[in-house]
Design an enzyme around this catalytic site. Structure first.
Site, mmCIF file in Angstrom:
data_model
loop_
_atom_site.group_PDB
_atom_site.id
_atom_site.type_symbol
_atom_site.label_atom_id
_atom_site.label_comp_id
_atom_site.label_asym_id
_atom_site.label_seq_id
_atom_site.Cartn_x
_atom_site.Cartn_y
_atom_site.Cartn_z
ATOM 1 N N ARG A 73 34.459 48.407 34.028
ATOM 2 C CA ARG A 73 35.120 47.863 35.215
ATOM 3 C C ARG A 73 36.046 48.952 35.381
ATOM 4 O O ARG A 73 36.569 49.734 34.998
ATOM 5 C CB ARG A 73 36.103 46.799 34.833
ATOM 6 C CG ARG A 73 36.965 46.209 35.915
ATOM 7 C CD ARG A 73 37.306 44.768 35.920
ATOM 8 N NE ARG A 73 38.091 44.477 34.559
ATOM 9 C CZ ARG A 73 38.421 43.215 34.293
ATOM 10 N NH1 ARG A 73 38.173 42.232 35.230
ATOM 11 N NH2 ARG A 73 39.229 42.867 33.273
ATOM 12 N N ARG B 218 45.385 28.907 32.503
ATOM 13 C CA ARG B 218 44.716 29.500 31.240
ATOM 14 C C ARG B 218 45.074 28.698 30.150
ATOM 15 O O ARG B 218 44.673 28.978 29.118
ATOM 16 C CB ARG B 218 44.915 30.902 31.002
ATOM 17 C CG ARG B 218 44.205 32.120 31.664
ATOM 18 C CD ARG B 218 44.680 33.414 31.508
ATOM 19 N NE ARG B 218 44.015 34.386 31.287
ATOM 20 C CZ ARG B 218 43.668 35.333 32.174
ATOM 21 N NH1 ARG B 218 44.233 35.082 33.335
ATOM 22 N NH2 ARG B 218 42.857 36.445 31.814
ATOM 23 N N LYS C 214 35.533 36.654 38.216
ATOM 24 C CA LYS C 214 36.372 35.806 39.011
ATOM 25 C C LYS C 214 36.909 36.853 40.203
ATOM 26 O O LYS C 214 36.913 36.197 41.617
ATOM 27 C CB LYS C 214 37.636 35.493 38.306
ATOM 28 C CG LYS C 214 37.221 34.436 37.020
ATOM 29 C CD LYS C 214 38.284 33.795 36.424
ATOM 30 C CE LYS C 214 39.288 34.848 35.631
ATOM 31 N NZ LYS C 214 38.599 35.785 34.522
ATOM 32 N N ARG D 98 41.127 38.818 23.987
ATOM 33 C CA ARG D 98 41.218 38.282 25.136
ATOM 34 C C ARG D 98 39.978 37.250 25.052
ATOM 35 O O ARG D 98 40.322 36.169 25.486
ATOM 36 C CB ARG D 98 40.973 39.009 26.340
ATOM 37 C CG ARG D 98 42.284 39.950 26.590
ATOM 38 C CD ARG D 98 41.906 41.565 27.201
ATOM 39 N NE ARG D 98 41.571 41.278 28.591
ATOM 40 C CZ ARG D 98 40.986 42.084 29.550
ATOM 41 N NH1 ARG D 98 40.844 43.336 28.946
ATOM 42 N NH2 ARG D 98 40.584 41.767 30.609
ATOM 43 N N ARG E 230 41.689 50.016 33.741
ATOM 44 C CA ARG E 230 42.897 48.955 33.304
ATOM 45 C C ARG E 230 43.105 49.231 31.816
ATOM 46 O O ARG E 230 42.292 49.502 31.159
ATOM 47 C CB ARG E 230 42.327 47.461 33.620
ATOM 48 C CG ARG E 230 42.952 46.807 34.642
ATOM 49 C CD ARG E 230 42.546 45.470 34.892
ATOM 50 N NE ARG E 230 42.877 44.621 33.965
ATOM 51 C CZ ARG E 230 42.461 43.389 34.006
ATOM 52 N NH1 ARG E 230 42.008 42.792 34.951
ATOM 53 N NH2 ARG E 230 42.738 42.411 32.963
HETATM 54 P P1 ADP Z 1 37.436 38.822 36.124
HETATM 55 O O1 ADP Z 1 38.026 38.697 37.399
HETATM 56 O O2 ADP Z 1 36.814 37.354 35.775
HETATM 57 O O3 ADP Z 1 38.104 39.371 34.932
HETATM 58 P P2 ADP Z 1 35.894 40.837 37.297
HETATM 59 O O4 ADP Z 1 35.638 40.101 38.611
HETATM 60 O O5 ADP Z 1 36.922 41.896 37.609
HETATM 61 O O6 ADP Z 1 36.218 39.715 36.389
HETATM 62 O O7 ADP Z 1 34.402 41.283 36.893
HETATM 63 C C1 ADP Z 1 34.450 42.038 35.670
HETATM 64 C C2 ADP Z 1 33.405 43.204 35.656
HETATM 65 O O8 ADP Z 1 32.245 42.892 35.790
HETATM 66 C C3 ADP Z 1 33.681 44.236 36.826
HETATM 67 O O9 ADP Z 1 33.381 45.420 36.610
HETATM 68 C C4 ADP Z 1 32.876 43.519 37.986
HETATM 69 O O10 ADP Z 1 32.364 44.675 39.038
HETATM 70 C C5 ADP Z 1 31.550 43.117 37.041
HETATM 71 N N1 ADP Z 1 30.930 42.158 37.686
HETATM 72 C C6 ADP Z 1 31.527 40.940 38.362
HETATM 73 N N2 ADP Z 1 30.409 40.162 38.729
HETATM 74 C C7 ADP Z 1 29.306 40.610 38.242
HETATM 75 C C8 ADP Z 1 27.869 40.344 38.247
HETATM 76 N N3 ADP Z 1 27.383 38.999 38.597
HETATM 77 N N4 ADP Z 1 26.816 41.048 37.505
HETATM 78 C C9 ADP Z 1 27.284 42.152 36.978
HETATM 79 N N5 ADP Z 1 28.428 42.912 36.837
HETATM 80 C C10 ADP Z 1 29.467 41.868 37.538
HETATM 81 P P1 AMP Z 2 43.444 39.154 34.149
HETATM 82 O O1 AMP Z 2 43.819 40.213 34.957
HETATM 83 O O2 AMP Z 2 43.173 37.891 34.742
HETATM 84 O O3 AMP Z 2 42.188 39.587 33.222
HETATM 85 O O4 AMP Z 2 44.821 38.981 32.987
HETATM 86 C C1 AMP Z 2 45.240 39.909 32.534
HETATM 87 C C2 AMP Z 2 46.212 39.557 31.527
HETATM 88 O O5 AMP Z 2 47.378 39.097 31.996
HETATM 89 C C3 AMP Z 2 45.656 38.583 30.546
HETATM 90 O O6 AMP Z 2 45.154 39.090 29.357
HETATM 91 C C4 AMP Z 2 47.170 37.864 29.967
HETATM 92 O O7 AMP Z 2 47.841 38.755 28.922
HETATM 93 C C5 AMP Z 2 47.912 37.982 31.375
HETATM 94 N N1 AMP Z 2 47.765 36.614 32.165
HETATM 95 C C6 AMP Z 2 47.262 36.713 33.436
HETATM 96 N N2 AMP Z 2 47.120 35.275 33.849
HETATM 97 C C7 AMP Z 2 47.726 34.624 32.874
HETATM 98 C C8 AMP Z 2 48.011 33.312 32.589
HETATM 99 N N3 AMP Z 2 47.574 32.366 33.651
HETATM 100 N N4 AMP Z 2 48.390 32.914 31.491
HETATM 101 C C9 AMP Z 2 48.718 33.723 30.466
HETATM 102 N N5 AMP Z 2 48.539 34.988 30.566
HETATM 103 C C10 AMP Z 2 48.064 35.590 31.603
#
Ligand code: ADP
Ligand code: AMP
Length: 213
Positions: A127, A88, A13, A171, A160
């Site tokens: 990541r 969420r 995302k 999660r 992270r």
């Molecule tokens: P989210 O915001 O949904 O939690 P991220 O955008 O941070 O996910 O992506 C999670 C991990 O996967 C990161 O390390 C990112 O670089 C990697 N990633 C994102 N899109 C792809 C893809 N299409 N193929 C492989 N790895 C990806």
């Molecule tokens: P993210 O950065 O989106 O992976 O979110 C990291 C953490 O923040 C999640 O595992 C939740 O603990 C909290 N969080 C982020 N967005 C939300 C949401 N919309 N509702 C509840 N918890 C959230």
């Protein structure tokens, strides 16, 4: 343009949101980034949220809905926004619907990035994120141009705290129980686009722009 990127933790995302910012010039609203900033600032809200985040649980709806109300009221959201990681839960989705109704605006598209659980652990444990601008990279699948340095702002990349194999399980559990039901909610609204999020980053971006039209 009012957009939402939707999917499991690690689905991509944040990665795709950066391309939407570049193309449409609208801000990304990541509740995860806002919570992490509150933790860095040691605010009372941040300290309370941290307990849930460290365990891979969702932060209570009342906190999250309050954050979104404040954020959408800001000036830079006037021409649109990209919601990332919100909503969420069903109560969050309903609160967003009511808030947007009050603001006389509507959601244009929800982009769902579909990635099976089996790929999520590897994505999350590899990541690397930029604490300054929130950009996200992967040591293997999406490396930064210079090791450990953010391509966008030059920040020093880090892991992270919640990106470990143990937290990923809870999660993903929270995602399937509380968040996945929103797919039906947005399908009913007629704004849902489901994409194959297992393709390369660039391929997903192409599919996403095609879907937005
Ligand atoms: P989210 O915001 O949904 O939690 P991220 O955008 O941070 O996910 O992506 C999670 C991990 O996967 C990161 O390390 C990112 O670089 C990697 N990633 C994102 N899109 C792809 C893809 N299409 N193929 C492989 N790895 C990806
Ligand atoms: P993210 O950065 O989106 O992976 O979110 C990291 C953490 O923040 C999640 O595992 C939740 O603990 C909290 N969080 C982020 N967005 C939300 C949401 N919309 N509702 C509840 N918890 C959230």
């Amino acid at each position: 343009m009012n957009l939402m990127v939707f999917g499991a933790p690690g689905a991509g995302k944040g990665t795709q949101a950066k391309f939407l910012i570049e193309k449409y010039g609208i801000p990304q609203i990541s509740t995860g980034d806002i919570l992490r900033a509150a933790i860095a600032d040691k605010t009372a809200m941040g300290m309370e949220a941290k307990k849930f985040m460290d365990e891979g649980k969702l932060v209570p709806d009342s906190t999250i809905i309050g954050i979104i109300k404040d954020r959408l009221a800001q000036d830079d959201c006037k021409n649109g926004f990209i919601l990332d990681g919100f909503p969420r839960t069903l109560p969050q989705a309903e609160a967003l619907r009511d808030l947007m109704n009050d603001m006389n605006i509507s959601l244009d598209k929800v982009i769902s990035l579909n990635v099976p659980d089996s790929l999520i652990v590897g994505r999350i444990t590899g990541r690397r994120v930029c604490p300054d601008c929130g950009a996200s990279f992967h040591v293997e699948f999406n490396p930064s141009k210079v090791e450990d340095i953010c391509d966008y702002c030059g920040g020093k990349l880090m892991v992270r705290k919640d990106d470990n194999a143990e937290t990923v399980k809870s999660r993903l559990g929270a995602y399937h129980e509380q968040t996945a039901p929103l797919i039906a909610f947005y399908k009913d609204m007629g704004v849902m686009v489901e994409l194959d999020g297992t393709k390369d980053v660039g391929e997903v971006t192409k599919d996403m722009f095609k879907a937005i039209g």
